[in-house]
Every structure is written in structure tokens, then in C-alpha cells.
Design a protein around this motif. Sequence first.
Motif, mmCIF file in Angstrom:
data_model
loop_
_atom_site.group_PDB
_atom_site.id
_atom_site.type_symbol
_atom_site.label_atom_id
_atom_site.label_comp_id
_atom_site.label_asym_id
_atom_site.label_seq_id
_atom_site.Cartn_x
_atom_site.Cartn_y
_atom_site.Cartn_z
ATOM 1 N N LEU A 11 0.809 -0.692 -0.172
ATOM 2 C CA LEU A 11 0.073 -0.014 -0.217
ATOM 3 C C LEU A 11 1.194 1.102 0.056
ATOM 4 O O LEU A 11 0.642 1.989 -0.879
ATOM 5 C CB LEU A 11 -0.896 -0.439 1.098
ATOM 6 C CG LEU A 11 -2.381 0.760 1.523
ATOM 7 C CD1 LEU A 11 -3.299 0.594 0.485
ATOM 8 C CD2 LEU A 11 -2.707 1.065 2.732
ATOM 9 N N GLN A 12 1.911 1.152 0.784
ATOM 10 C CA GLN A 12 2.325 2.281 1.288
ATOM 11 C C GLN A 12 3.952 2.629 -0.927
ATOM 12 O O GLN A 12 3.948 3.574 -1.008
ATOM 13 C CB GLN A 12 3.920 2.333 2.126
ATOM 14 C CG GLN A 12 3.017 2.210 3.418
ATOM 15 C CD GLN A 12 4.343 2.323 4.304
ATOM 16 O OE1 GLN A 12 5.540 2.501 4.638
ATOM 17 N NE2 GLN A 12 4.022 0.764 5.462
ATOM 18 N N LEU A 15 1.194 3.551 -2.770
ATOM 19 C CA LEU A 15 1.082 5.351 -2.274
ATOM 20 C C LEU A 15 2.166 6.332 -2.701
ATOM 21 O O LEU A 15 2.104 7.662 -3.261
ATOM 22 C CB LEU A 15 0.225 5.177 -0.752
ATOM 23 C CG LEU A 15 -0.063 7.311 -0.518
ATOM 24 C CD1 LEU A 15 -1.328 6.792 -1.110
ATOM 25 C CD2 LEU A 15 -0.699 6.629 0.649
ATOM 26 N N CYS A 83 -1.264 -2.960 -3.768
ATOM 27 C CA CYS A 83 -0.194 -1.798 -5.253
ATOM 28 C C CYS A 83 -1.429 -1.110 -5.348
ATOM 29 O O CYS A 83 -1.105 -0.059 -5.725
ATOM 30 C CB CYS A 83 -0.090 -2.798 -5.468
ATOM 31 S SG CYS A 83 1.790 -2.161 -6.735
ATOM 32 N N MET A 85 -4.588 -0.547 -4.934
ATOM 33 C CA MET A 85 -5.482 0.180 -3.549
ATOM 34 C C MET A 85 -5.439 1.770 -3.562
ATOM 35 O O MET A 85 -6.434 2.325 -4.274
ATOM 36 C CB MET A 85 -5.491 -0.330 -2.258
ATOM 37 C CG MET A 85 -6.905 -0.037 -1.708
ATOM 38 S SD MET A 85 -8.359 -0.068 -2.070
ATOM 39 C CE MET A 85 -8.346 -1.882 -1.688
ATOM 40 N N PRO A 86 -4.470 2.919 -3.348
ATOM 41 C CA PRO A 86 -4.278 3.999 -3.663
ATOM 42 C C PRO A 86 -4.079 4.170 -5.134
ATOM 43 O O PRO A 86 -5.147 5.158 -4.997
ATOM 44 C CB PRO A 86 -2.566 4.267 -3.395
ATOM 45 C CG PRO A 86 -2.438 3.382 -2.966
ATOM 46 C CD PRO A 86 -3.056 1.504 -2.850
ATOM 47 N N SER A 87 -3.954 4.104 -6.065
ATOM 48 C CA SER A 87 -4.319 4.245 -7.549
ATOM 49 C C SER A 87 -5.411 4.120 -7.998
ATOM 50 O O SER A 87 -6.362 5.643 -8.193
ATOM 51 C CB SER A 87 -4.096 2.889 -7.920
ATOM 52 O OG SER A 87 -2.099 3.506 -8.691
ATOM 53 N N VAL A 89 -8.175 4.352 -5.770
ATOM 54 C CA VAL A 89 -9.117 5.746 -4.225
ATOM 55 C C VAL A 89 -8.572 6.935 -5.507
ATOM 56 O O VAL A 89 -9.755 7.910 -5.659
ATOM 57 C CB VAL A 89 -8.522 5.658 -3.179
ATOM 58 C CG1 VAL A 89 -8.893 6.960 -2.741
ATOM 59 C CG2 VAL A 89 -9.112 4.614 -2.577
ATOM 60 N N ILE A 90 -7.614 7.212 -5.444
ATOM 61 C CA ILE A 90 -7.176 8.180 -5.727
ATOM 62 C C ILE A 90 -7.709 8.810 -7.078
ATOM 63 O O ILE A 90 -7.889 9.825 -8.294
ATOM 64 C CB ILE A 90 -5.528 8.919 -5.931
ATOM 65 C CG1 ILE A 90 -4.801 8.735 -4.081
ATOM 66 C CG2 ILE A 90 -4.898 10.478 -6.302
ATOM 67 C CD1 ILE A 90 -3.898 8.575 -3.999
ATOM 68 N N SER B 59 -0.675 10.897 -10.725
ATOM 69 C CA SER B 59 -1.238 10.351 -9.815
ATOM 70 C C SER B 59 -0.168 9.260 -9.560
ATOM 71 O O SER B 59 0.881 8.591 -9.377
ATOM 72 C CB SER B 59 -2.686 9.625 -9.884
ATOM 73 O OG SER B 59 -3.321 10.229 -10.247
ATOM 74 N N GLY B 61 1.174 5.663 -8.231
ATOM 75 C CA GLY B 61 1.009 4.388 -8.710
ATOM 76 C C GLY B 61 1.523 4.081 -9.907
ATOM 77 O O GLY B 61 1.958 5.385 -10.749
ATOM 78 N N ASN B 66 -3.445 3.007 -13.781
ATOM 79 C CA ASN B 66 -3.919 4.819 -13.607
ATOM 80 C C ASN B 66 -4.561 4.617 -14.840
ATOM 81 O O ASN B 66 -5.865 5.344 -14.794
ATOM 82 C CB ASN B 66 -2.848 5.590 -13.343
ATOM 83 C CG ASN B 66 -2.232 5.741 -11.649
ATOM 84 O OD1 ASN B 66 -2.800 4.361 -10.964
ATOM 85 N ND2 ASN B 66 -0.985 6.306 -11.518
#
Lengths: 187, 192
Positions: A11-12, A15, A83, A85-87, A89-90, B59, B61, B66
Motif C-alpha cells: 500500500l505504501q 501510494l 499496491c 488500492m491507492p491508485s 482511490v486517488i 497520480s 502508482g 492509472n
Amino acid sequence: MIYLELFLSFLQIGLFSIGGGYAAMPLIREQVVDLHGWLTMTQFGDIMTISEMTPGPIAINSATFVGTQVAGLPGAIVATLGCVMPSLVIVLALAFIYYRFKGLSIIRGILSGLRPAVVAMIASAGVSLILMAFWGEQSLPADLGAPDPIAMILFGAGLIVLKKQKINPICVMAGCGFLGLILYSVI
Amino acid sequence: MKPSFRKKLTLFTSTLKLSACTFGGGFVIIPLMRKRFVDQLHWIDDREMLDLVAIAQSSPGAIAVNASIIVGYHVAGVIGALISALGTVLPPLIIISVISLFYRAFRDSLFVGLIMKGMLAGVAAVICDVVLEMAIGIIKQKRMLPVMIMIGTFIANCFFKVNIAVIILCGGAVGAADMLFKNKKGKTGKQN
């Protein structure tokens, strides 16, 4: 709980890696080799090499590799999920904003400034790929006199076919791989 | 209109196929996506393609993931984004899971190495082709500013390795300032 650790680690990585695969490398090393000791430095080098030989983003490839080594297939899935997950959401939030507000003149202005910058960044990635293909180095080599002739022929032929035939780029990539195998083994 | 099951299926198979072919770094997905979603399916246009690369790039990732998420969102909302994310992640997940069983043999294989060497030249050609087309599109606008941004960014990124976040911020700021300036001029022009 190994699954949670894998998830949080990747996740880090997901992110904090902005700007593509090579930006992610040091982050992956820190998490996977230095902090958790899931891979040795040699194994880390192996997965980076394999990432370049297989399709897919380096971060996802590493997540799958580390996950498999540490906790089998479920580990691979959990690490990959972390890995991405952040993509998810953002990027979803940004996509929402983009399609909602792209008519606003200030957003149109920002985007019109970004488009040429994006073309230039892709061009820059293209230059590194050419250097890699012709001289086997990421940055400009000291000796420009000895480019790989087979790579140059394949590159030129590929470009011409793409321009003239409007052929699918995947076919060009596969064709060059196949011709490369033949030409490099014969010569 | 609700996107049909068929459309979602096409989205999934397209992203799956594109991801399985993204050799040589995340940017390679751009020409592949452009061919599929702009030229063949007409789901997005060329400008949107550049915009979504800008969003994908700024962004966190992987760029490939993306970019797929944005296309998926555009085609079928949040469900579409999940479908295309899955389609993009599955090929590397499967391929690396399999290769991790015999990765040393794979890494040292001469056969794979030679294919990769040839493929790298092909990938470079594919990227150059798309850059040429996109750059010509920018130049055809017949405006100085975009061309200057393009050249400036290329020099900053390629020779000085300026951070991508800085480049994105500068490009966006210049574009916004240009638009504000034009709006102001347009308004005073009308009053006269």
C-alpha cells in the motif's frame, strides 16, 4: 499476520511511487529488503531484471513476486491489491473531477498546458528506450560510434511499417521480438 | 444509458490484452491504448487520451494501471474502473506467479534474452511513432506556447532529470495563466 504486513507494505509502495516504475524501485527495495527482509538483495535484483523481461508495471510484478515467495498465491493477491488500492482511490477521484469540470475555463487552461508536457515526457521515455535498444545503456553513452546494427534495422523497419500500414503496435513489437531472435542467433 | 454487459466485457478483454503486451515500461501502454480505444473503439478522443495520461502520470502508482482506471471510469463508471483495473493487473499477476517457480532459469535464458533484445527496438519504434503523431498534433495548433512547453519539458525531463511532479505543476500553471490572460483580453475586447 503476514497478509496484513504484505498489504500495508505494498500500500505504501503504491501510494508513494509517483512517476512510474523507476521511481518505485528504491521504495520497493526499502520495504522488501531493508525493512522486512522478505527478499535478499540478489533476489531483488532478479525481480527487477525479470520485470524488464515481462509485461506489466514493476510495482505489480514485485508485489506478485514477493507475495508468492513469502505467502504463496494468496500473498501475491493481497500484495497486488495493496499496491493498486491507492491508485484506485486517488485516480477515481481525479477522473471524477476531470469529467465533471473539464468544461471550466481554468481546468481547460491547466489541461492545455499539460498536454504538450505529456507529449514531451513520452518523448523522453522514447529516448531512453532508443538508447537502451541501440547502446544498451539508459543514459547517453560515451562512445556513440557503436550502435547495435540489428536493433537499428528493427527500429527503422518497425517505424516504417507503423507509418505506412497503420498496423497494430502489438504486431510490430511481437514481429521485432521474433526477428530479433532469428537475427541475433544467426549473426 | 447504462453500459451494456457486452461493453464491459470488451473493456475487460481490451485492458487484459493491452496489459499483457506492455513491455518496456508504463508509457508503452499509451500507443497501445490509443490504437484500441481511440482508433478502433472510438471510446475516447485524442485530447482525452493526453489528459488521461497527465492524470495517470501525476497520480501515485503505475501509469498503466492509472490510465486503465480512467478509461474504465469513462466507459462504465466505478464498476468500469474496477473491471479495467482487474484486467490490467491480472496478466502480470499470472505471469509472475508462474515465472517465480523457475525464475532463475527464465532470467538466464538466452532464448528469452534475444527475443527481448529485438522487442526493445520494436517498443522504441512504437513509442517514437506515437510521439511523432502527438507532437505534430500540438504543432498543428499553430500556437507558440504549447510548442514551447513541449520543448522546455523535453529538455527539463530528458537532460536535467527534473522531477515529474515539478513538470506537471509548471505545465498546469502556465496553461492556467495563459487561459486567465486570454479570458481577460477577451472580456476587455468585448467592452470596446
